[in-house]
Scaffold this active site. Sequence first.
Site, PDB file in Angstrom:
ATOM      1  N   LYS A  14       0.843  -1.203   0.000  1.00  0.00           N
ATOM      2  CA  LYS A  14       0.000   0.000   0.000  1.00  0.00           C
ATOM      3  C   LYS A  14       0.868   1.239   0.000  1.00  0.00           C
ATOM      4  O   LYS A  14       2.047   1.206   0.414  1.00  0.00           O
ATOM      5  CB  LYS A  14      -0.936   0.047   1.214  1.00  0.00           C
ATOM      6  CG  LYS A  14      -0.274  -0.060   2.597  1.00  0.00           C
ATOM      7  CD  LYS A  14       0.324   1.195   3.179  1.00  0.00           C
ATOM      8  CE  LYS A  14       0.910   0.988   4.589  1.00  0.00           C
ATOM      9  NZ  LYS A  14       1.778   2.101   5.026  1.00  0.00           N
ATOM     10  N   PRO A  97       9.775  -4.102  -0.204  1.00  0.00           N
ATOM     11  CA  PRO A  97      10.894  -3.805   0.694  1.00  0.00           C
ATOM     12  C   PRO A  97      10.469  -3.794   2.165  1.00  0.00           C
ATOM     13  O   PRO A  97       9.397  -3.297   2.501  1.00  0.00           O
ATOM     14  CB  PRO A  97      11.345  -2.403   0.263  1.00  0.00           C
ATOM     15  CG  PRO A  97      10.796  -2.202  -1.108  1.00  0.00           C
ATOM     16  CD  PRO A  97       9.563  -3.056  -1.211  1.00  0.00           C
ATOM     17  N   GLY A  99      10.623  -2.541   5.978  1.00  0.00           N
ATOM     18  CA  GLY A  99      10.906  -1.232   6.587  1.00  0.00           C
ATOM     19  C   GLY A  99      10.782  -0.116   5.571  1.00  0.00           C
ATOM     20  O   GLY A  99      11.454   0.902   5.655  1.00  0.00           O
ATOM     21  N   GLY A 100       9.880  -0.307   4.607  1.00  0.00           N
ATOM     22  CA  GLY A 100       9.721   0.676   3.532  1.00  0.00           C
ATOM     23  C   GLY A 100       8.455   1.508   3.641  1.00  0.00           C
ATOM     24  O   GLY A 100       8.194   2.350   2.787  1.00  0.00           O
ATOM     25  N   GLY A 101       7.621   1.257   4.659  1.00  0.00           N
ATOM     26  CA  GLY A 101       6.383   2.034   4.790  1.00  0.00           C
ATOM     27  C   GLY A 101       5.317   1.604   3.800  1.00  0.00           C
ATOM     28  O   GLY A 101       4.366   2.329   3.524  1.00  0.00           O
ATOM     29  N   GLY A 105       4.702  -6.443   5.669  1.00  0.00           N
ATOM     30  CA  GLY A 105       4.517  -7.441   6.731  1.00  0.00           C
ATOM     31  C   GLY A 105       3.049  -7.566   7.114  1.00  0.00           C
ATOM     32  O   GLY A 105       2.534  -8.670   7.321  1.00  0.00           O
ATOM     33  N   ASP A 139      -2.100  -1.926  10.469  1.00  0.00           N
ATOM     34  CA  ASP A 139      -2.347  -1.890   9.021  1.00  0.00           C
ATOM     35  C   ASP A 139      -2.913  -3.196   8.477  1.00  0.00           C
ATOM     36  O   ASP A 139      -3.169  -3.297   7.276  1.00  0.00           O
ATOM     37  CB  ASP A 139      -1.042  -1.607   8.259  1.00  0.00           C
ATOM     38  CG  ASP A 139      -0.589  -0.175   8.405  1.00  0.00           C
ATOM     39  OD1 ASP A 139      -1.345   0.638   8.978  1.00  0.00           O
ATOM     40  OD2 ASP A 139       0.520   0.136   7.938  1.00  0.00           O
TER      41      ASP A 139
END
Length: 289
Positions: A14, A97, A99-101, A105, A139
């Site tokens: 997202k 990626p 830790g990419g925002g 996960g 999320d």
Amino acid sequence: MNGAAPSAWPAPAKLNLFLHVVGRRGDGYHLLQTVFQIIDLCDTIRLMPRSDGVIGRVDALPEVAVEDDLCMRAARALQSSTGCSLGADIALEKRIPIGGGLGGGSSDAATVLVALNEIWQTGLDTEALASIGLQLGADVPVFVYGRNAYAEGVGERLQPIDLEDRWYVLVHPGVSVSTPQIFAAPELTRDTPLTTIARFASGTPTRNDLEPVVRAREREVDAALRWLQSHAPARMSGSGSCVFAAVAGEVQAQAVVAVCPQRWRAYSVRGLANSPLHDAVMAYRRVDR
Ligand code: C5P
């Protein structure tokens, strides 16, 4: 149920088209207003049912400990809330990626919940799956519902929203950002005035309140934003590190991707109206088992 057939399930990423921090709860979690846009950059999760109740990891990411693995945690949470005695082997093909925002996960967790609910025939409805998902991460519910959404609360109060069909350039600046650290930053603005869907839709300016915090701490995020900004209005997604810009179409997206500095990874991605996970559920149900 076919006891041995593995099945492949998509877990889309997202973008947060904007992200306002409007307050903080007693437990430290932040109250947000945000719009989630689902995009066509996806992880793939392969699930192999097992009759012995074991949840196994296949080809796991070495950097993610078993107890932190959201796929494993999602499978166990579904087992314990339904009393299901079946298990599964879970293989994750990672493209989003870390830790990419981009919610990778969380999306993986949502896909495991939705897909195992089909495979195990545990029969939970979407609301029940979303509420299990919320225990795993703020999320997760949006990916369980699989619709673009205007979100409030900690990200769990969702209203579906229709977004323009859009192409984006997405740049991963080669660093990974810790979400808890950014939310804990003393300098974070936590009192952005409330907005509304109508104001968002009419083009009232918005921003990502986490962006200045990350830019000040991560030189590469700042540099990627400045570079992308020279092509189109650019912004950070979630708590970073990825930055994105909406462009006129696929050709324009690929043209920007082609000139991205080599030390970063650029993607041309399309905004989706619905998560491909739900097409996968429909396809799974159509196959006679
Ligand atoms: O929910 P998730 O696991 O993605 O959040 C990671 C961390 O980010 C939380 O433990 C919390 O410290 C912070 N967070 C927050 N407010 C939110 C979402 C996340 O403070 N709405």
